[in-house]
Design an enzyme around this catalytic site. Sequence first.
Site, PDB file in Angstrom:
ATOM      1  N   ASP A  44       0.817  -1.217   0.000  1.00  0.00           N
ATOM      2  CA  ASP A  44       0.000   0.000   0.000  1.00  0.00           C
ATOM      3  C   ASP A  44       0.853   1.270   0.000  1.00  0.00           C
ATOM      4  OD1 ASP A  44       1.018  -0.337   2.513  1.00  0.00           O
ATOM      5  OD2 ASP A  44      -0.867   0.012   3.583  1.00  0.00           O
ATOM      6  N   HIS A 234      24.921   1.883 -17.140  1.00  0.00           N
ATOM      7  CA  HIS A 234      23.847   2.325 -16.257  1.00  0.00           C
ATOM      8  C   HIS A 234      23.841   1.513 -14.967  1.00  0.00           C
ATOM      9  CE1 HIS A 234      21.415   4.286 -19.769  1.00  0.00           C
ATOM     10  NE2 HIS A 234      22.427   5.027 -19.362  1.00  0.00           N
ATOM     11  N   ASP A 251      27.952   9.247 -11.849  1.00  0.00           N
ATOM     12  CA  ASP A 251      27.066   9.937 -12.792  1.00  0.00           C
ATOM     13  C   ASP A 251      25.817  10.279 -11.999  1.00  0.00           C
ATOM     14  OD1 ASP A 251      25.315  10.718 -14.795  1.00  0.00           O
ATOM     15  OD2 ASP A 251      26.027   9.235 -16.235  1.00  0.00           O
ATOM     16  N   ASP A 262      23.077  16.994 -14.886  1.00  0.00           N
ATOM     17  CA  ASP A 262      23.586  15.668 -15.273  1.00  0.00           C
ATOM     18  C   ASP A 262      25.109  15.740 -15.402  1.00  0.00           C
ATOM     19  OD1 ASP A 262      23.988  13.119 -16.227  1.00  0.00           O
ATOM     20  OD2 ASP A 262      22.990  13.439 -18.147  1.00  0.00           O
ATOM     21  N   HIS A 341      28.870   4.711 -26.273  1.00  0.00           N
ATOM     22  CA  HIS A 341      27.649   5.514 -26.366  1.00  0.00           C
ATOM     23  C   HIS A 341      27.912   6.755 -27.204  1.00  0.00           C
ATOM     24  CE1 HIS A 341      29.624   8.040 -23.350  1.00  0.00           C
ATOM     25  NE2 HIS A 341      29.825   6.942 -22.630  1.00  0.00           N
ATOM     26  N   HIS A 345      23.391  14.304 -25.131  1.00  0.00           N
ATOM     27  CA  HIS A 345      21.946  14.308 -25.347  1.00  0.00           C
ATOM     28  C   HIS A 345      21.377  15.632 -24.871  1.00  0.00           C
ATOM     29  CE1 HIS A 345      21.584  13.604 -20.997  1.00  0.00           C
ATOM     30  NE2 HIS A 345      22.493  12.653 -21.126  1.00  0.00           N
ATOM     31  N   HIS A 352      17.221  12.829 -20.166  1.00  0.00           N
ATOM     32  CA  HIS A 352      17.338  12.599 -21.606  1.00  0.00           C
ATOM     33  C   HIS A 352      16.150  13.321 -22.232  1.00  0.00           C
ATOM     34  CE1 HIS A 352      19.644   8.725 -20.454  1.00  0.00           C
ATOM     35  NE2 HIS A 352      20.492   9.703 -20.693  1.00  0.00           N
ATOM     36  N   GLU A 374      29.690  14.083 -23.047  1.00  0.00           N
ATOM     37  CA  GLU A 374      30.125  13.038 -22.124  1.00  0.00           C
ATOM     38  C   GLU A 374      30.877  11.893 -22.813  1.00  0.00           C
ATOM     39  OE1 GLU A 374      26.774  10.615 -20.642  1.00  0.00           O
ATOM     40  OE2 GLU A 374      25.469  12.129 -21.545  1.00  0.00           O
ATOM     41  N   TYR A 378      35.703   2.579 -21.837  1.00  0.00           N
ATOM     42  CA  TYR A 378      35.360   1.466 -20.947  1.00  0.00           C
ATOM     43  C   TYR A 378      36.108   0.230 -21.445  1.00  0.00           C
ATOM     44  CZ  TYR A 378      31.701   4.936 -20.551  1.00  0.00           C
ATOM     45  OH  TYR A 378      31.039   6.123 -20.432  1.00  0.00           O
ATOM     46  N   ARG A 395      34.327   8.165 -17.538  1.00  0.00           N
ATOM     47  CA  ARG A 395      33.440   9.082 -18.262  1.00  0.00           C
ATOM     48  C   ARG A 395      33.531  10.446 -17.581  1.00  0.00           C
ATOM     49  NH1 ARG A 395      29.353   6.192 -18.263  1.00  0.00           N
ATOM     50  NH2 ARG A 395      27.996   7.003 -16.614  1.00  0.00           N
ATOM     51  N   GLU A 397      31.498  14.243 -17.831  1.00  0.00           N
ATOM     52  CA  GLU A 397      30.297  14.831 -18.430  1.00  0.00           C
ATOM     53  C   GLU A 397      30.038  16.218 -17.875  1.00  0.00           C
ATOM     54  OE1 GLU A 397      25.578  13.606 -19.001  1.00  0.00           O
ATOM     55  OE2 GLU A 397      26.757  12.710 -17.391  1.00  0.00           O
TER      56      GLU A 397
END
Length: 428
Positions: A44, A234, A251, A262, A341, A345, A352, A374, A378, A395, A397
Amino acid sequence: MDLAYLAELPKEEFVLRRQRVFEQMQDNSALIVFTETEKRRNNDCDYLFRADSYFWYLTGFNEPQSALLLIKNEGLCRSILFLRERDPLMETWHGKRLGVAQAPSVLNMDEAFDITQIQSIFAEKTQNLTACYYAQGWQTWGDAIVQSCFGEVIDWRPMLSEMRLIKSEAEIALIQQACHISALAHIRAMKQTRPNRYELEIEGEIQHEFSRFGARFPAYNSIVASGENACILHYNDNNAVLQDGDLLLIDAGAEFAHYAGDITRTFPINGKFNEAQRALYQLVLDSMKVAVKHLVPNSSFKVANEAAMEVMADGLLALGILKGERETLLAEKAVKQFYLHSLGHWLGLDVHDVGDYGQEKDRPLQIGMVLTVEPGLYIPSDADVPEQYKGIGIRIEDNLLITEYGNKNLTSGCPKEIADIEAIMENH
């Protein structure tokens, strides 16, 4: 503490947006946007509510089970809101509701009705209209309501997405604040990171800073990825122990007044980059700096990404991670096996954010667009590369506003030079 940071867009901003929509609608038509419904987390308990971004963009209203109906008929334009009626018992349990009576004046609407009446009132208000703008399947609880009156609809997403892509001055101010809060959180994370802490502890430090400056929510699930976890793009388990000698990739971005920041930063858990980490990090940073030079009006993501990939290819060749002829590697885009990647974006109400990128991300950039840059590398532990580079994910960014002068870095307050990162970590 100064609570002035709890900012909102002025009401007039939403009125002007609706006016721009009316200007694009054909005559004798309706446009309807439904917001999110409450979502059950377990048993609930519901997740904390957050309005649909398109609905928020046109209303500034953050209650569930609501809908906005715009009608343009013989040149007359009307904004109609459907929302939950006041209910003293439910409000005692779950919080205040705006209610039908107050909605027109508070939200600058022409009319408001109880959401329980939407089926009949929508049919009545649209019975003589010839077209309806609606995003079929977007908020599925509205599909049957619209389908009962209109067999075919015009998708409003291209129109509204294009509007959302170019930010107003008021929007830019809120995005700048989201970016500022995000930068402070990353700096705190650097200061609090050390071996043998857990990734989730650092996530907690980030959330602490978000909340301290008026951003209750992250803009997305924070990624706090140590060691080879950083090679999972991710990753959000955030449950590993931080190991001495590894890097930590974070990130994370704050959501402030519905707008997203971001930022990604990668730094050594013990405060000092080793030789291999330093070489790869500097390569990613150099590729980022080259890309930023190309993220200016009338250029494109595609142009900037190609420039970044050239820098990466040269660097990976020099380190012995790539082997072969330079021109062949560039033609085959060999760096993509480690750079998984795209360069960036759009950024706005969604991390995004919406908006057309053009074919192969070649849409010319325009003043007022906000975007991320970014680049990343890897290298999994089973890659056929020199041993010292295996298991490293990096990375970096930042968030950029496209301006008449080129671009403005909205996240410049978050250090990314090697010397600056090491200095922050050494002093804490």
